[in-house]
Design a protein around this motif. Structure first.
Motif, PDB file in Angstrom:
ATOM      1  N   UNK A  75      22.335  45.019  41.174  1.00 17.94           N
ATOM      2  CA  UNK A  75      22.145  45.172  39.722  1.00 17.94           C
ATOM      3  C   UNK A  75      23.424  44.824  38.959  1.00 17.94           C
ATOM      4  N   UNK A  76      24.567  45.246  39.486  1.00 13.30           N
ATOM      5  CA  UNK A  76      25.822  44.857  38.829  1.00 13.30           C
ATOM      6  C   UNK A  76      25.964  43.336  38.812  1.00 13.30           C
ATOM      7  N   UNK A  77      25.637  42.707  39.936  1.00 12.80           N
ATOM      8  CA  UNK A  77      25.760  41.238  40.013  1.00 12.80           C
ATOM      9  C   UNK A  77      24.800  40.560  39.040  1.00 12.80           C
ATOM     10  N   UNK A  78      23.606  41.133  38.892  1.00 11.69           N
ATOM     11  CA  UNK A  78      22.609  40.561  37.978  1.00 11.69           C
ATOM     12  C   UNK A  78      23.106  40.620  36.533  1.00 11.69           C
ATOM     13  N   UNK A  79      23.600  41.787  36.146  1.00 11.11           N
ATOM     14  CA  UNK A  79      24.102  41.943  34.775  1.00 11.11           C
ATOM     15  C   UNK A  79      25.271  40.989  34.527  1.00 11.11           C
ATOM     16  N   UNK A  80      26.120  40.858  35.520  1.00  5.22           N
ATOM     17  CA  UNK A  80      27.307  39.988  35.402  1.00  5.22           C
ATOM     18  C   UNK A  80      26.889  38.525  35.263  1.00  5.22           C
ATOM     19  N   UNK A  81      25.920  38.114  36.063  1.00  2.00           N
ATOM     20  CA  UNK A  81      25.458  36.716  36.016  1.00  2.00           C
ATOM     21  C   UNK A  81      24.953  36.367  34.618  1.00  2.00           C
ATOM     22  N   UNK A 103      35.228  43.349  35.632  1.00  2.00           N
ATOM     23  CA  UNK A 103      34.545  42.124  36.055  1.00  2.00           C
ATOM     24  C   UNK A 103      34.316  42.227  37.553  1.00  2.00           C
ATOM     25  N   UNK A 104      34.289  41.106  38.214  1.00  2.00           N
ATOM     26  CA  UNK A 104      33.884  41.015  39.614  1.00  2.00           C
ATOM     27  C   UNK A 104      34.639  41.937  40.588  1.00  2.00           C
ATOM     28  N   UNK A 105      35.945  42.123  40.363  1.00  2.00           N
ATOM     29  CA  UNK A 105      36.689  42.966  41.308  1.00  2.00           C
ATOM     30  C   UNK A 105      36.231  44.420  41.263  1.00  2.00           C
ATOM     31  N   UNK A 106      35.614  44.828  40.145  1.00  2.00           N
ATOM     32  CA  UNK A 106      35.048  46.187  40.089  1.00  2.00           C
ATOM     33  C   UNK A 106      33.961  46.341  41.156  1.00  2.00           C
ATOM     34  N   UNK A 107      33.138  45.315  41.320  1.00  2.27           N
ATOM     35  CA  UNK A 107      32.067  45.394  42.322  1.00  2.27           C
ATOM     36  C   UNK A 107      32.631  45.476  43.734  1.00  2.27           C
ATOM     37  N   UNK A 108      33.692  44.694  43.965  1.00  3.37           N
ATOM     38  CA  UNK A 108      34.281  44.718  45.312  1.00  3.37           C
ATOM     39  C   UNK A 108      34.910  46.080  45.590  1.00  3.37           C
ATOM     40  N   UNK A 109      35.558  46.664  44.586  1.00  3.02           N
ATOM     41  CA  UNK A 109      36.215  47.957  44.780  1.00  3.02           C
ATOM     42  C   UNK A 109      35.201  49.106  44.831  1.00  3.02           C
ATOM     43  N   UNK A 110      34.282  49.144  43.872  1.00  2.00           N
ATOM     44  CA  UNK A 110      33.364  50.301  43.753  1.00  2.00           C
ATOM     45  C   UNK A 110      32.198  50.251  44.746  1.00  2.00           C
ATOM     46  N   UNK A 111      31.583  49.069  44.863  1.00  2.00           N
ATOM     47  CA  UNK A 111      30.439  48.985  45.775  1.00  2.00           C
ATOM     48  C   UNK A 111      30.895  48.559  47.175  1.00  2.00           C
ATOM     49  N   UNK A 112      31.836  47.632  47.245  1.00  2.00           N
ATOM     50  CA  UNK A 112      32.349  47.207  48.546  1.00  2.00           C
ATOM     51  C   UNK A 112      33.121  48.333  49.219  1.00  2.00           C
ATOM     52  N   UNK A 113      34.344  48.558  48.757  1.00  2.00           N
ATOM     53  CA  UNK A 113      35.193  49.571  49.399  1.00  2.00           C
ATOM     54  C   UNK A 113      34.687  50.995  49.159  1.00  2.00           C
ATOM     55  N   UNK A 114      34.251  51.285  47.938  1.00  2.00           N
ATOM     56  CA  UNK A 114      33.853  52.664  47.619  1.00  2.00           C
ATOM     57  C   UNK A 114      32.612  53.113  48.379  1.00  2.00           C
ATOM     58  N   UNK A 115      31.565  52.276  48.354  1.00  2.00           N
ATOM     59  CA  UNK A 115      30.311  52.652  49.017  1.00  2.00           C
ATOM     60  C   UNK A 115      30.251  52.176  50.465  1.00  2.00           C
ATOM     61  N   UNK A 116      31.252  51.425  50.884  1.00  2.00           N
ATOM     62  CA  UNK A 116      31.299  50.977  52.275  1.00  2.00           C
ATOM     63  C   UNK A 116      30.388  49.797  52.579  1.00  2.00           C
ATOM     64  N   UNK A 117      30.069  48.999  51.560  1.00  2.00           N
ATOM     65  CA  UNK A 117      29.281  47.784  51.811  1.00  2.00           C
ATOM     66  C   UNK A 117      30.213  46.674  52.311  1.00  2.00           C
ATOM     67  N   UNK A 118      29.613  45.665  52.911  1.00  2.00           N
ATOM     68  CA  UNK A 118      30.382  44.518  53.404  1.00  2.00           C
ATOM     69  C   UNK A 118      31.033  43.801  52.205  1.00  2.00           C
ATOM     70  N   UNK A 119      32.351  43.950  52.104  1.00  2.00           N
ATOM     71  CA  UNK A 119      33.068  43.454  50.921  1.00  2.00           C
ATOM     72  C   UNK A 119      32.916  41.939  50.768  1.00  2.00           C
TER      73      UNK A 119
END
Ligand SMILES: Nc1ncnc2c1ncn2[C@@H]1O[C@H](COP(=O)(O)OP(=O)(O)OP(=O)(O)O)[C@@H](O)[C@H]1O
Ligand SMILES: [Mg+2]
Length: 215
Positions: A75-81, A103-119
């Protein structure tokens, strides 16, 4: 900085960091600066800024929303696109300065590193979604989790993300620092005064404009 010093491709500046690190404060100071100098600009914040983006923002931030981790990332990626297509790219094409609150680094930090998704996968999805558009300068206003906690405590209402605990925010902070090293974000100490940060930010932007780089 003046009108003529911004190239025909515009200038794209993003502010990143934990909730309460001072992104909105600094974005507003920068907008004031641009207004005073009559430099054409656009101020946007994520998620949101388009019709669909604002609906997604509501979904993402409402504490009532139940959403799995990949759903959140998508959803974050959709809104950003949508924001890139409808607002950011057209604005840059006119040679404007775009100031983006997250912007994009928020997704990498919050969803990638924060939630443990594949960054790397979160990065790939987002890069695809934005057509590879990354800011000329991303500022990371770095604060320790203790400062995050102090600044959050004065907030009346916490959104769905802000309700996450200190361990989560520690992962996000560590993630941001790693991203900064890997992707050349400009790291500033968010515990410095607003004025000091503001002058450091202007200095970096000036240096970038003069030399096509900022360090
Ligand atoms: N350099 C600073 N030193 C001390 N306090 C600050 C500083 N910058 C901002 N603040 C204060 O911290 C709080 C959060 O600032 P601000 O809203 O700019 O952060 P933010 O990064 O936009 O947060 P959010 O992610 O929640 O939108 C505000 O009360 C603001 O006045
Ligand atoms: Mg803000």
């Amino acid at each position: 900085m003046d009108r003529s010093s911004i190239g025909s491709q515009g200038l794209f500046i993003a502010f990143e960091g934990l909730d309460g690190c001072g992104k909105t404060t600094q974005a507003k100071l920068l907008i004031q600066y641009l207004l005073q100098r009559n430099i054409p600009h656009r101020h946007v914040r994520e998620p949101g800024g388009t019709e669909v983006g604002d609906k997604i923002r509501q979904l993402l931030l409402s504490p009532e929303t139940r959403l799995n981790t990949w759903g959140e990332a998508m959803l974050y990626a959709t809104a950003r696109a949508q924001l890139v297509q409808d607002v950011i790219s057209p604005s840059l094409a006119k040679g404007e300065v775009v100031v983006c609150d997250r912007y994009l680094f928020s997704s990498l930090a919050y969803q990638g590193y924060g939630l443990g998704l594949d960054v790397e996968l979160v990065r790939t999805i987002n890069m695809k979604a934005v057509g590879g558009l990354i800011p000329h300068i991303s500022f990371l206003l770095d604060i320790p989790v203790e400062t995050w906690s102090q600044r959050q405590s004065s907030k009346q209402h916490l959104d769905r993300i802000e309700r996450r605990d200190a361990d989560y925010y520690q992962r996000v902070r560590d993630g941001y620092q790693k991203l900064a090293r890997e992707h050349g974000l400009v790291v500033l100490n968010g515990q410095h005064s607003e004025q000091k940060l503001y002058s450091q930010i202007l200095e970096k932007i000036e240096a970038y404009i003069k030399g096509g780089r900022y360090n």
